[in-house]
Motif scaffolding. Structure first.
Motif, short mmCIF file in Angstrom:
data_model
loop_
_atom_site.label_atom_id
_atom_site.label_comp_id
_atom_site.label_asym_id
_atom_site.label_seq_id
_atom_site.Cartn_x
_atom_site.Cartn_y
_atom_site.Cartn_z
N CYS A 126 6.22 -20.82 -8.12
CA CYS A 126 6.20 -19.60 -7.30
C CYS A 126 7.52 -19.49 -6.55
O CYS A 126 8.03 -20.47 -6.02
CB CYS A 126 5.04 -19.66 -6.29
SG CYS A 126 4.90 -18.14 -5.32
N VAL A 178 7.99 -17.53 -3.92
CA VAL A 178 7.84 -17.11 -2.52
C VAL A 178 8.19 -18.26 -1.56
O VAL A 178 8.69 -18.04 -0.47
CB VAL A 178 6.41 -16.56 -2.27
CG1 VAL A 178 6.21 -16.18 -0.82
CG2 VAL A 178 6.15 -15.34 -3.17
N LYS A 179 7.93 -19.48 -2.01
CA LYS A 179 8.37 -20.68 -1.28
C LYS A 179 7.80 -20.82 0.14
O LYS A 179 8.53 -21.13 1.08
CB LYS A 179 9.90 -20.75 -1.22
CG LYS A 179 10.57 -20.85 -2.59
CD LYS A 179 12.06 -21.12 -2.43
CE LYS A 179 12.74 -21.41 -3.75
NZ LYS A 179 12.88 -20.30 -4.64
N CYS A 180 6.52 -20.55 0.29
CA CYS A 180 5.90 -20.82 1.59
C CYS A 180 6.03 -22.32 1.85
O CYS A 180 5.67 -23.12 0.98
CB CYS A 180 4.43 -20.40 1.58
SG CYS A 180 4.19 -18.68 1.13
N CYS A 197 3.14 -24.98 1.12
CA CYS A 197 2.40 -24.87 -0.14
C CYS A 197 3.11 -25.66 -1.24
O CYS A 197 4.32 -25.50 -1.45
CB CYS A 197 2.30 -23.40 -0.52
SG CYS A 197 1.76 -23.13 -2.22
N THR A 242 2.85 -25.42 -4.44
CA THR A 242 3.35 -24.58 -5.54
C THR A 242 4.73 -24.05 -5.20
O THR A 242 5.66 -24.12 -6.02
CB THR A 242 2.41 -23.38 -5.79
OG1 THR A 242 1.08 -23.84 -5.94
CG2 THR A 242 2.83 -22.62 -7.03
N GLY A 243 4.87 -23.52 -3.99
CA GLY A 243 6.16 -22.96 -3.56
C GLY A 243 7.25 -24.02 -3.60
O GLY A 243 8.40 -23.74 -3.97
N GLY A 275 -4.44 -19.21 -7.51
CA GLY A 275 -3.82 -20.44 -7.98
C GLY A 275 -2.32 -20.37 -7.79
O GLY A 275 -1.83 -19.86 -6.78
N GLY A 294 1.43 -19.15 -7.97
CA GLY A 294 2.17 -17.92 -8.17
C GLY A 294 1.76 -16.76 -7.30
O GLY A 294 0.73 -16.78 -6.65
N GLU A 295 2.63 -15.77 -7.29
CA GLU A 295 2.39 -14.52 -6.54
C GLU A 295 2.01 -13.45 -7.58
O GLU A 295 2.89 -12.97 -8.31
CB GLU A 295 3.65 -14.15 -5.76
CG GLU A 295 3.70 -12.74 -5.22
CD GLU A 295 2.45 -12.28 -4.47
OE1 GLU A 295 2.14 -12.86 -3.44
OE2 GLU A 295 1.79 -11.32 -4.96
N SER A 324 0.86 -12.42 -1.15
CA SER A 324 1.56 -12.68 0.10
C SER A 324 2.05 -11.37 0.73
O SER A 324 2.58 -11.38 1.84
CB SER A 324 2.75 -13.62 -0.16
OG SER A 324 3.59 -13.05 -1.15
S1 SF4 Z 1 1.56 -19.83 -4.32
FE1 SF4 Z 1 1.01 -18.50 -2.58
S2 SF4 Z 1 1.13 -19.83 -0.77
FE2 SF4 Z 1 2.19 -20.89 -2.46
S3 SF4 Z 1 4.37 -20.34 -2.21
FE3 SF4 Z 1 3.46 -18.85 -3.63
S4 SF4 Z 1 2.78 -17.15 -2.33
FE4 SF4 Z 1 3.16 -18.88 -0.97
#
Ligand code: SF4
Length: 342
Positions: free
Chosen positions: A114, A116-118, A121, A123-124, A159, A161-162, A193
Protein backbone atom coordinates in the motif's frame (compact mmCIF):
# COMPACT_ATOMS: atom_id res chain seq x y z
CA UNK A 1 -1.00 -19.07 -27.33
CA UNK A 2 1.78 -18.55 -24.77
CA UNK A 3 0.78 -19.01 -21.11
CA UNK A 4 1.60 -15.35 -20.44
CA UNK A 5 -0.86 -14.12 -23.07
CA UNK A 6 -3.77 -16.09 -21.66
CA UNK A 7 -6.47 -14.32 -19.63
CA UNK A 8 -8.43 -15.46 -16.60
CA UNK A 9 -12.16 -16.07 -16.98
CA UNK A 10 -12.51 -15.18 -13.30
CA UNK A 11 -13.28 -11.48 -13.05
CA UNK A 12 -15.55 -11.59 -16.10
CA UNK A 13 -19.28 -11.42 -15.58
CA UNK A 14 -21.78 -13.78 -17.18
CA UNK A 15 -22.43 -11.42 -20.11
CA UNK A 16 -18.74 -11.23 -20.87
CA UNK A 17 -18.42 -15.01 -20.65
CA UNK A 18 -21.40 -15.35 -23.03
CA UNK A 19 -19.62 -13.11 -25.54
CA UNK A 20 -16.55 -15.31 -25.27
CA UNK A 21 -18.44 -18.56 -25.91
CA UNK A 22 -20.26 -16.91 -28.81
CA UNK A 23 -16.87 -16.28 -30.39
CA UNK A 24 -16.52 -20.09 -30.40
CA UNK A 25 -19.93 -20.35 -32.14
CA UNK A 26 -21.65 -21.58 -29.01
CA UNK A 27 -25.07 -20.60 -27.68
CA UNK A 28 -25.59 -18.06 -24.86
CA UNK A 29 -26.63 -20.67 -22.34
CA UNK A 30 -23.16 -22.26 -22.49
CA UNK A 31 -21.77 -19.02 -21.10
CA UNK A 32 -24.27 -19.17 -18.25
CA UNK A 33 -23.26 -22.75 -17.50
CA UNK A 34 -19.58 -21.81 -17.38
CA UNK A 35 -20.28 -18.82 -15.16
CA UNK A 36 -22.16 -21.12 -12.78
CA UNK A 37 -19.23 -23.54 -12.62
CA UNK A 38 -16.88 -20.71 -11.72
CA UNK A 39 -18.97 -18.59 -9.36
CA UNK A 40 -21.50 -21.02 -7.87
CA UNK A 41 -19.68 -24.35 -7.88
CA UNK A 42 -16.23 -22.82 -7.34
CA UNK A 43 -14.50 -25.16 -9.80
CA UNK A 44 -10.81 -24.58 -10.44
CA UNK A 45 -10.56 -26.58 -13.63
CA UNK A 46 -12.15 -26.62 -17.10
CA UNK A 47 -12.08 -30.43 -16.93
CA UNK A 48 -14.68 -30.42 -14.14
CA UNK A 49 -17.26 -28.64 -16.30
CA UNK A 50 -19.04 -31.87 -17.11
CA UNK A 51 -21.96 -30.35 -19.04
CA UNK A 52 -19.62 -28.47 -21.41
CA UNK A 53 -18.38 -30.31 -24.49
CA UNK A 54 -14.79 -31.46 -24.48
CA UNK A 55 -14.13 -29.44 -27.63
CA UNK A 56 -15.28 -26.19 -26.04
CA UNK A 57 -13.31 -26.93 -22.87
CA UNK A 58 -10.21 -27.51 -24.99
CA UNK A 59 -10.72 -24.35 -27.01
CA UNK A 60 -11.30 -22.29 -23.89
CA UNK A 61 -8.19 -23.59 -22.18
CA UNK A 62 -6.05 -22.54 -25.15
CA UNK A 63 -6.93 -18.86 -24.57
CA UNK A 64 -8.07 -18.70 -20.97
CA UNK A 65 -7.27 -20.01 -17.51
CA UNK A 66 -9.19 -19.84 -14.25
CA UNK A 67 -6.76 -19.26 -11.36
CA UNK A 68 -3.29 -17.73 -11.35
CA UNK A 69 -3.45 -17.48 -7.55
CA UNK A 70 -2.91 -20.23 -5.04
CA UNK A 71 -2.96 -20.48 -1.27
CA UNK A 72 0.56 -21.29 -0.15
CA UNK A 73 0.20 -20.99 3.61
CA UNK A 74 -2.64 -21.06 6.12
CA UNK A 75 -2.36 -19.74 9.70
CA UNK A 76 -5.09 -20.63 12.20
CA UNK A 77 -5.66 -18.46 15.27
CA UNK A 78 -7.23 -19.76 18.49
CA UNK A 79 -10.31 -17.56 17.93
CA UNK A 80 -10.98 -19.36 14.62
CA UNK A 81 -9.58 -16.64 12.36
CA UNK A 82 -7.72 -18.08 9.39
CA UNK A 83 -5.11 -16.10 7.51
CA UNK A 84 -4.19 -17.15 3.99
CA UNK A 85 -0.97 -16.31 2.21
CA UNK A 86 -1.88 -16.22 -1.46
CA UNK A 87 0.62 -16.12 -4.29
CA UNK A 88 -0.18 -14.50 -7.64
CA UNK A 89 2.74 -15.16 -10.00
CA UNK A 90 5.64 -13.41 -8.21
CA UNK A 91 3.64 -11.50 -5.63
CA UNK A 92 2.04 -12.47 -2.35
CA UNK A 93 -0.88 -10.97 -0.49
CA UNK A 94 -2.67 -11.92 2.70
CA UNK A 95 -6.40 -12.36 3.18
CA UNK A 96 -8.33 -13.46 6.24
CA UNK A 97 -11.48 -15.42 7.05
CA UNK A 98 -13.09 -14.20 10.26
CA UNK A 99 -15.65 -16.48 11.91
CA UNK A 100 -18.31 -14.70 13.97
CA UNK A 101 -21.36 -16.06 15.70
CA UNK A 102 -23.75 -15.75 12.78
CA UNK A 103 -21.55 -15.07 9.81
CA UNK A 104 -18.26 -15.69 8.12
CA UNK A 105 -16.49 -12.61 6.82
CA UNK A 106 -13.72 -12.56 4.23
CA UNK A 107 -11.29 -9.68 4.58
CA UNK A 108 -9.67 -9.24 1.18
CA UNK A 109 -6.84 -7.21 -0.34
CA UNK A 110 -6.88 -4.93 -3.38
CA UNK A 111 -3.18 -4.16 -3.74
CA UNK A 112 0.16 -5.85 -3.16
CA UNK A 113 1.30 -3.55 -0.35
CA UNK A 114 0.00 0.00 0.00
CA UNK A 115 1.25 3.44 -0.95
CA UNK A 116 -0.66 5.32 1.72
CA UNK A 117 1.99 4.41 4.32
CA UNK A 118 0.03 4.88 7.53
CA UNK A 119 2.85 4.60 10.11
CA UNK A 120 0.95 2.21 12.41
CA UNK A 121 0.12 -0.32 9.66
CA UNK A 122 2.31 -3.25 8.59
CA UNK A 123 0.97 -3.14 5.02
CA UNK A 124 1.93 0.51 4.61
CA UNK A 125 5.40 -0.21 5.95
CA UNK A 126 5.95 -3.14 3.59
CA UNK A 127 5.88 -0.85 0.52
CA UNK A 128 3.81 -1.01 -2.67
CA UNK A 129 4.25 -3.48 -5.52
CA UNK A 130 1.14 -3.37 -7.70
CA UNK A 131 -2.62 -3.19 -8.03
CA UNK A 132 -4.46 -6.50 -8.06
CA UNK A 133 -6.67 -7.14 -11.09
CA UNK A 134 -10.42 -7.63 -10.63
CA UNK A 135 -9.76 -11.31 -11.30
CA UNK A 136 -7.17 -11.53 -8.51
CA UNK A 137 -9.47 -9.77 -6.04
CA UNK A 138 -12.32 -12.19 -6.85
CA UNK A 139 -9.94 -15.17 -6.82
CA UNK A 140 -9.05 -14.44 -3.18
CA UNK A 141 -12.67 -14.84 -2.23
CA UNK A 142 -13.14 -17.98 -4.31
CA UNK A 143 -9.94 -19.57 -2.98
CA UNK A 144 -11.03 -18.93 0.61
CA UNK A 145 -14.55 -20.17 -0.11
CA UNK A 146 -13.14 -23.38 -1.60
CA UNK A 147 -11.22 -23.97 1.64
CA UNK A 148 -14.16 -23.29 3.91
CA UNK A 149 -16.99 -25.65 4.85
CA UNK A 150 -19.27 -22.71 5.63
CA UNK A 151 -20.49 -20.21 3.06
CA UNK A 152 -18.86 -16.82 3.37
CA UNK A 153 -21.63 -14.29 3.95
CA UNK A 154 -19.79 -10.97 4.24
CA UNK A 155 -16.84 -9.31 2.56
CA UNK A 156 -14.78 -6.40 3.84
CA UNK A 157 -12.27 -4.65 1.61
CA UNK A 158 -10.00 -4.01 4.58
CA UNK A 159 -7.01 -6.18 3.76
CA UNK A 160 -3.87 -4.90 2.09
CA UNK A 161 -4.09 -1.74 0.00
CA UNK A 162 -6.23 1.31 -0.60
CA UNK A 163 -9.23 0.13 -2.66
CA UNK A 164 -9.97 3.54 -4.16
CA UNK A 165 -6.44 3.78 -5.58
CA UNK A 166 -7.36 0.65 -7.56
CA UNK A 167 -10.83 1.91 -8.29
CA UNK A 168 -11.96 0.13 -11.46
CA UNK A 169 -10.75 -3.31 -10.38
CA UNK A 170 -12.27 -2.87 -6.93
CA UNK A 171 -15.70 -1.88 -8.26
CA UNK A 172 -15.66 -4.61 -10.92
CA UNK A 173 -14.87 -7.19 -8.25
CA UNK A 174 -17.70 -5.89 -6.02
CA UNK A 175 -20.16 -6.27 -8.89
CA UNK A 176 -19.01 -9.82 -9.61
CA UNK A 177 -19.05 -10.91 -5.97
CA UNK A 178 -22.53 -9.43 -5.61
CA UNK A 179 -24.20 -10.41 -8.88
CA UNK A 180 -22.38 -13.60 -9.83
CA UNK A 181 -21.39 -15.11 -6.49
CA UNK A 182 -24.48 -13.81 -4.69
CA UNK A 183 -23.01 -11.94 -1.72
CA UNK A 184 -25.62 -9.35 -0.67
CA UNK A 185 -24.46 -5.87 -1.60
CA UNK A 186 -25.22 -4.69 1.94
CA UNK A 187 -22.91 -7.41 3.23
CA UNK A 188 -19.99 -5.86 1.34
CA UNK A 189 -17.95 -3.06 2.91
CA UNK A 190 -15.30 -0.97 1.22
CA UNK A 191 -12.90 0.75 3.57
CA UNK A 192 -10.93 3.76 2.35
CA UNK A 193 -8.44 6.17 3.84
CA UNK A 194 -10.39 8.91 2.03
CA UNK A 195 -9.26 9.32 -1.58
CA UNK A 196 -11.37 12.27 -2.74
CA UNK A 197 -11.53 11.39 -6.44
CA UNK A 198 -12.64 7.86 -5.58
CA UNK A 199 -15.22 9.17 -3.12
CA UNK A 200 -16.71 11.40 -5.82
CA UNK A 201 -16.99 8.41 -8.15
CA UNK A 202 -18.55 6.21 -5.45
CA UNK A 203 -21.27 8.79 -4.87
CA UNK A 204 -22.19 8.51 -8.57
CA UNK A 205 -22.03 4.68 -8.72
CA UNK A 206 -25.32 4.19 -6.91
CA UNK A 207 -24.15 0.88 -5.48
CA UNK A 208 -25.49 0.07 -2.05
CA UNK A 209 -22.37 -1.38 -0.43
CA UNK A 210 -21.24 -0.10 2.98
CA UNK A 211 -18.61 2.59 3.10
CA UNK A 212 -16.08 2.83 5.92
CA UNK A 213 -13.65 5.73 6.24
CA UNK A 214 -10.38 5.22 8.11
CA UNK A 215 -10.43 8.56 9.89
CA UNK A 216 -8.13 7.98 12.90
CA UNK A 217 -8.16 11.63 13.99
CA UNK A 218 -10.29 14.72 13.41
CA UNK A 219 -7.27 16.99 13.57
CA UNK A 220 -6.12 18.07 10.08
CA UNK A 221 -2.44 18.43 11.06
CA UNK A 222 -2.29 15.16 12.93
CA UNK A 223 -4.02 13.33 10.08
CA UNK A 224 -1.22 14.42 7.72
CA UNK A 225 1.01 12.18 9.82
CA UNK A 226 -1.32 9.30 10.68
CA UNK A 227 -2.89 9.01 7.21
CA UNK A 228 -0.34 10.65 4.88
CA UNK A 229 -2.69 10.93 1.86
CA UNK A 230 -4.43 13.60 3.95
CA UNK A 231 -1.87 16.11 2.63
CA UNK A 232 -3.46 15.85 -0.83
CA UNK A 233 -6.92 14.76 0.33
CA UNK A 234 -7.63 17.17 3.19
CA UNK A 235 -9.96 16.18 5.99
CA UNK A 236 -12.26 19.17 5.45
CA UNK A 237 -12.90 18.13 1.83
CA UNK A 238 -13.28 14.49 2.86
CA UNK A 239 -15.94 15.37 5.44
CA UNK A 240 -17.74 17.52 2.87
CA UNK A 241 -17.89 14.47 0.55
CA UNK A 242 -19.02 12.25 3.42
CA UNK A 243 -22.00 14.56 3.97
CA UNK A 244 -22.73 14.50 0.23
CA UNK A 245 -22.48 10.69 0.21
CA UNK A 246 -25.03 10.39 3.01
CA UNK A 247 -27.41 12.89 1.35
CA UNK A 248 -27.26 11.30 -2.07
CA UNK A 249 -27.21 7.62 -1.14
CA UNK A 250 -29.23 7.72 2.07
CA UNK A 251 -26.63 5.37 3.56
CA UNK A 252 -24.87 5.66 6.87
CA UNK A 253 -21.06 5.93 6.91
CA UNK A 254 -18.79 4.09 9.33
CA UNK A 255 -15.78 5.99 10.61
CA UNK A 256 -12.91 3.76 11.73
CA UNK A 257 -10.71 5.18 14.47
CA UNK A 258 -7.57 3.34 15.57
CA UNK A 259 -6.85 3.98 19.25
CA UNK A 260 -3.19 4.96 19.69
CA UNK A 261 -2.06 5.48 23.25
CA UNK A 262 -1.46 9.17 24.08
CA UNK A 263 -1.63 10.08 20.38
CA UNK A 264 -5.27 10.48 19.31
CA UNK A 265 -7.17 9.29 22.39
CA UNK A 266 -7.59 12.29 24.70
CA UNK A 267 -10.89 13.86 25.74
CA UNK A 268 -10.04 16.82 23.49
CA UNK A 269 -9.65 14.42 20.53
CA UNK A 270 -13.10 13.00 21.30
CA UNK A 271 -14.60 16.51 21.48
CA UNK A 272 -13.00 17.51 18.17
CA UNK A 273 -14.37 14.34 16.57
CA UNK A 274 -17.88 15.18 17.78
CA UNK A 275 -17.56 18.71 16.42
CA UNK A 276 -16.28 17.59 13.00
CA UNK A 277 -18.75 14.73 12.49
CA UNK A 278 -21.78 16.71 13.65
CA UNK A 279 -24.61 16.36 11.13
CA UNK A 280 -23.20 13.26 9.39
CA UNK A 281 -25.34 10.13 9.68
CA UNK A 282 -22.63 7.79 10.90
CA UNK A 283 -21.39 5.05 13.16
CA UNK A 284 -17.98 5.16 14.82
CA UNK A 285 -15.91 2.02 15.23
CA UNK A 286 -12.99 2.29 17.66
CA UNK A 287 -10.17 -0.12 16.86
CA UNK A 288 -7.64 -1.12 19.52
CA UNK A 289 -4.25 -0.90 17.83
CA UNK A 290 -2.68 -4.21 16.92
CA UNK A 291 1.03 -4.34 17.57
CA UNK A 292 3.35 -4.38 14.54
CA UNK A 293 7.11 -4.15 14.21
CA UNK A 294 7.82 -0.52 13.46
CA UNK A 295 10.35 2.09 14.46
CA UNK A 296 7.53 4.36 15.67
CA UNK A 297 6.45 1.88 18.29
CA UNK A 298 2.78 2.79 18.60
CA UNK A 299 0.92 1.26 21.54
CA UNK A 300 -2.78 0.63 21.80
CA UNK A 301 -4.80 2.79 24.18
CA UNK A 302 -5.65 0.72 27.28
CA UNK A 303 -9.18 -0.70 27.20
CA UNK A 304 -10.46 1.38 30.16
CA UNK A 305 -9.45 4.55 28.32
CA UNK A 306 -11.02 3.30 25.06
CA UNK A 307 -14.26 2.73 26.96
CA UNK A 308 -14.16 6.27 28.31
CA UNK A 309 -13.59 7.61 24.77
CA UNK A 310 -16.52 5.50 23.58
CA UNK A 311 -18.80 6.82 26.34
CA UNK A 312 -18.09 10.42 25.33
CA UNK A 313 -18.83 9.71 21.65
CA UNK A 314 -21.87 7.56 22.38
CA UNK A 315 -23.79 10.62 23.55
CA UNK A 316 -23.76 11.79 19.94
CA UNK A 317 -23.16 8.79 17.63
CA UNK A 318 -23.63 5.02 17.77
CA UNK A 319 -20.12 3.91 18.76
CA UNK A 320 -18.64 0.43 19.03
CA UNK A 321 -15.29 -1.06 19.97
CA UNK A 322 -14.02 -3.58 17.45
CA UNK A 323 -13.14 -6.99 18.85
CA UNK A 324 -9.73 -7.77 17.37
CA UNK A 325 -9.49 -11.20 15.79
CA UNK A 326 -6.46 -13.24 14.78
CA UNK A 327 -3.96 -11.08 16.65
CA UNK A 328 -1.58 -13.86 17.71
CA UNK A 329 -1.04 -14.91 14.09
CA UNK A 330 -0.61 -11.31 12.85
CA UNK A 331 -3.95 -11.66 11.04
CA UNK A 332 -5.68 -8.69 12.64
CA UNK A 333 -6.40 -5.21 11.32
CA UNK A 334 -3.20 -3.42 10.23
CA UNK A 335 -1.01 -6.52 10.55
CA UNK A 336 -1.16 -7.88 6.99
CA UNK A 337 1.94 -7.50 4.83
CA UNK A 338 3.93 -8.62 1.81
CA UNK A 339 5.92 -11.76 2.56
CA UNK A 340 9.20 -11.86 0.63
CA UNK A 341 10.98 -14.88 -0.80
CA UNK A 342 8.14 -17.44 -0.93
S1 SF4 B 1 -3.54 -0.65 4.17
FE1 SF4 B 1 -4.93 0.91 5.02
S2 SF4 B 1 -4.08 1.40 7.05
FE2 SF4 B 1 -2.49 0.28 5.90
S3 SF4 B 1 -1.21 1.90 4.96
FE3 SF4 B 1 -2.78 1.33 3.46
S4 SF4 B 1 -4.48 2.76 3.84
FE4 SF4 B 1 -3.15 2.87 5.63
Amino acid sequence: MKEKEKESLIGKDTNEIIEIVKSFNEKDYRGKQISKWIYQKFTDNFENMSDISKDLRNELSKKYYLYNGQIIKTSNSDDGTIKYLIKFNNDTIEAVNIFQKYHLTACISTQVGCNVKCPFCATGLSGFRKNLSASEIVQQFLLMQRESKERISNIVYMGMGEPLLNYDNTIKSVKILNKEVGIGIRNITISTSGILKGMEKIIKENLQFNLAISLHTADEEQRNKLVPINKNNPLKDLLFLCKKYVQETNRRITFEYVMLNNINDSIDHAKLLIEKLKGIHCHINLIPHNKIYSSENYESTPMNKIKLFKDILSEYFPTTIRVSRGREKDSACGQLRIIQGV
